[in-house]
Write a protein that holds these residues in place. Sequence first.
Motif, PDB file in Angstrom:
ATOM      1  N   LEU A  68      -1.435 -46.848 -15.452  1.00 40.40           N
ATOM      2  CA  LEU A  68      -0.799 -46.190 -14.307  1.00 40.40           C
ATOM      3  C   LEU A  68      -1.791 -46.048 -13.174  1.00 40.40           C
ATOM      4  CD1 LEU A  68       1.540 -44.732 -12.934  1.00 40.40           C
ATOM      5  CD2 LEU A  68       0.836 -42.625 -14.108  1.00 40.40           C
ATOM      6  N   PHE A  69      -3.001 -45.595 -13.495  1.00 39.73           N
ATOM      7  CA  PHE A  69      -4.050 -45.491 -12.477  1.00 39.73           C
ATOM      8  C   PHE A  69      -4.294 -46.848 -11.830  1.00 39.73           C
ATOM      9  CE2 PHE A  69      -8.426 -46.323 -11.322  1.00 39.73           C
ATOM     10  CZ  PHE A  69      -8.705 -45.296 -10.443  1.00 39.73           C
ATOM     11  N   PHE A  70      -4.421 -47.879 -12.654  1.00 37.76           N
ATOM     12  CA  PHE A  70      -4.734 -49.204 -12.121  1.00 37.76           C
ATOM     13  C   PHE A  70      -3.652 -49.703 -11.174  1.00 37.76           C
ATOM     14  CE2 PHE A  70      -4.293 -53.805 -12.205  1.00 37.76           C
ATOM     15  CZ  PHE A  70      -5.558 -54.206 -11.795  1.00 37.76           C
ATOM     16  N   PHE A  71      -2.390 -49.567 -11.561  1.00 37.27           N
ATOM     17  CA  PHE A  71      -1.315 -50.082 -10.720  1.00 37.27           C
ATOM     18  C   PHE A  71      -1.189 -49.286  -9.422  1.00 37.27           C
ATOM     19  CE2 PHE A  71       0.297 -51.981 -14.760  1.00 37.27           C
ATOM     20  CZ  PHE A  71       0.246 -53.300 -14.328  1.00 37.27           C
ATOM     21  N   LEU A  72      -1.427 -47.973  -9.478  1.00 34.72           N
ATOM     22  CA  LEU A  72      -1.436 -47.181  -8.250  1.00 34.72           C
ATOM     23  C   LEU A  72      -2.581 -47.615  -7.339  1.00 34.72           C
ATOM     24  CD1 LEU A  72      -0.679 -43.605  -9.645  1.00 34.72           C
ATOM     25  CD2 LEU A  72       0.820 -45.004  -8.220  1.00 34.72           C
ATOM     26  N   GLY A 241      -9.029 -40.152  -5.070  1.00 30.46           N
ATOM     27  CA  GLY A 241      -7.781 -39.482  -4.700  1.00 30.46           C
ATOM     28  C   GLY A 241      -6.714 -39.624  -5.771  1.00 30.46           C
ATOM     29  N   ILE A 242      -6.657 -40.794  -6.425  1.00 29.65           N
ATOM     30  CA  ILE A 242      -5.646 -41.017  -7.459  1.00 29.65           C
ATOM     31  C   ILE A 242      -5.924 -40.170  -8.690  1.00 29.65           C
ATOM     32  CG2 ILE A 242      -4.636 -42.726  -9.033  1.00 29.65           C
ATOM     33  CD1 ILE A 242      -5.142 -44.828  -6.851  1.00 29.65           C
ATOM     34  N   VAL A 243      -7.192 -40.091  -9.142  1.00 28.24           N
ATOM     35  CA  VAL A 243      -7.476 -39.276 -10.326  1.00 28.24           C
ATOM     36  C   VAL A 243      -7.203 -37.807 -10.051  1.00 28.24           C
ATOM     37  CG1 VAL A 243      -9.155 -40.908 -11.270  1.00 28.24           C
ATOM     38  CG2 VAL A 243      -9.959 -39.042  -9.827  1.00 28.24           C
TER      39      VAL A 243
END
Length: 308
Positions: A68-72, A241-243
């Motif tokens: 999920l992190f990677f695709f975001l 920012g994503i984490v």
Amino acid sequence: MSYFWYILLNNVVPLTVMIAIGVVLYRAFKLDIKTLSKLNFYLFSPAIIFKMLYESSISLVILGQTLLFFFLFFALMFILAEIVIRLRRYQGGMIPAMRNTVIFYNSANYGVPLNQLVFVGDPFTLSIQIIIMMMQSLLPNTYGIYSVNASKRNDMRKTLRTIMTLPVIYIIPLAFLMKGLDIPVPGPIYAPINYISNAFIATALITLGVQLGSMKWELNFSDVMLANVLRLLIGPAVGFGIVMAMGIEGVMAQALVLSCAVPSSLSSVLIAVEYDNEPEFTSQVVFSSTVFSIFTVTSVIYFISFMT
């Protein structure tokens, strides 16, 4: 400040030394980059991907969060690259060239050893980096090749045939299948896999050095620097920012942010050279981002040490 220099000398410089050895070897013996790249694509990379996926203890929760992190991250960097492309009004091959140098990064031959140096061989952080590496091995060999050929209006059937010859497409599901079904690999086969995968890091870093040694040492300043800013500065900031948005903390957050900080991928150069798509620009970005990463990656490592 002493900690900053400790990170530089003990984490980043060892990688740079291996890359420098590749540069020296090219200057001395004119090693063939295409032969080395084929060895990496068709032998060393598939071997280490299979070994790492087969031996890793990746839980479904960690796998899901990391993907999920990677695709975001991939989607946001793709959007940022597209904004830059439109603002700069790039045409033809510069469109996929700029895009590829931003969204494809050295998660394998730079990211894996960096992860293991920073986290001192931690198998948990390695499993996170392996998932990132898996996706960064798959996408350049599928979407990356497709996008370059689409911009040049090449025969898509031929492009798809090329993509389907790449081992990584089959190695990833095979490793997951054999691990999931608990199928053992026979000793006489697993021993060569171990030998080959153990040589991956040194060979990949030397290959990168050979590529850097064979290119022209001059910069198309504005476009190259723009790609560097997106890859080395904006990239880890977006990852952070994503984490934060996902609520990921601790060593997993550190590993994910670090995975975003590495320079542009060698695969971008290999694709550019293979399909004659702005190879000089792409090589310049890979070279300069590798040099600048000595300082930016050190800063990111220093920064993530305060993440809890």
